[in-house]
Each structure stands twice: as structure tokens, then as C-alpha cells.
Design a protein around this motif. Structure first.
Motif: not given
Length: 146
Positions: A64-87
Motif C-alpha cells: 500500500a505504501k509503495h502504491f500510494f508513493s507513486g515511485k517506480p519499482l526500479l530505476k535503471v541508469d548509468q549509475d546502476g539500479i535503484e529499488g527496494w529503497s536501495k541503490r
């Protein structure tokens, strides 16, 4: 793929499936709360209510918290992978693959950490995009920026 095609991948949550998951889990959560209040009548019922709440409530809260936050599940870019409240930096990531477990398919990120490999999973039912194509794109970015 050439280097101009992909620079960042945003993996969004499948909102429709998440709403369904929250709706069918809510009665279980409410049933656990109801049983917990019946603890005066039966110690066994009280224990069952506590077990249901310990198992279901944290998961329900997180989804529920993740659903209402509007943040993506994962963000993948040149620095790596961001998700699970980690980078995770590309140098820490062993591989990204699809993994089948208990009949479900997961997009799994294998991360080198403290001398071992840790797995971070996302159920592919929660992802809007084609997971096979995502694996290819993530592999491309890993090779490009590692």
C-alpha cells in the motif's frame, strides 16, 4: 542496440494488479484483526489472529505504501539500479535474470554483498512492461556502464 537508444529504464508498477492484490488481501487482514479481538474467548483463536497479522500486515503495509508513493519499482541508469529503497552500483551487480520460484516468475537482481550474493526480487506480475525485453535492456546498460 546502439548507445543512443537507451540511457535510462523506469519500471513502473502495474497499478491494476496492485489494487486487486490489496482488495483481496484486505479481508484476510480484517479477519486477523477480528480474531485478535476474540482472544478472550479462545487462546488458540488469539494465536491464529496474531500469526495472520504478523504475516499479512507488514506485506499489506509495504504494498500500500509503495502504491500510494507513486515511485517506480526500479530505476535503471548509468549509475546502476535503484529499488527496494536501495541503490546498487553496476560493480555490485552480479546479474539480472528471470527466476521461477513456487510457480511465480521474478525479475531478480543478484548483488554481491559481504562476500555473498543477495537476491532482490520483483514479481513479474507487478511490472507493466515485457520482462524479456527489460532483461535485454538492463543487460545492455550493465555492459555499457560497468
Amino acid at each position: 542496440m546502439n548507445s543512443n537508444e537507451i540511457s535510462e529504464i523506469i519500471i513502473q508498477q502495474n497499478k491494476g494488479k496492485t489494487i486487486i492484490k490489496l482488495l483481496y488481501t484486505l479481508p484476510i487482514l480484517l479477519f486477523g484483526i477480528f480474531i485478535l479481538f476474540k482472544v478472550k474467548e479462545s487462546l488458540l483463536l488469539g494465536a491464529c489472529g496474531i500469526i495472520v497479522l504478523v504475516i499479512v500486515a507488514p506485506t499489506y503495509y509495504t504494498v500500500a505504501k509503495h502504491f500510494f508513493s507513486g515511485k517506480p519499482l526500479l530505476k535503471v541508469d548509468q549509475d546502476g539500479i535503484e529499488g527496494w529503497s536501495k541503490r546498487f552500483k553496476w560493480s555490485e551487480i552480479e546479474k539480472v535474470a528471470l527466476r521461477r520460484d513456487w510457480g511465480a516468475v521474478y525479475l531478480t537482481v543478484y548483488v554481491r554483498k559481504n562476500g555473498g550474493i543477495h537476491k532482490y526480487n520483483i514479481n513479474t506480475k507487478e511490472i507493466e512492461q515485457s520482462t524479456t525485453e527489460l532483461i535485454k535492456q538492463i543487460g545492455y546498460l550493465k555492459n555499457k556502464y560497468e
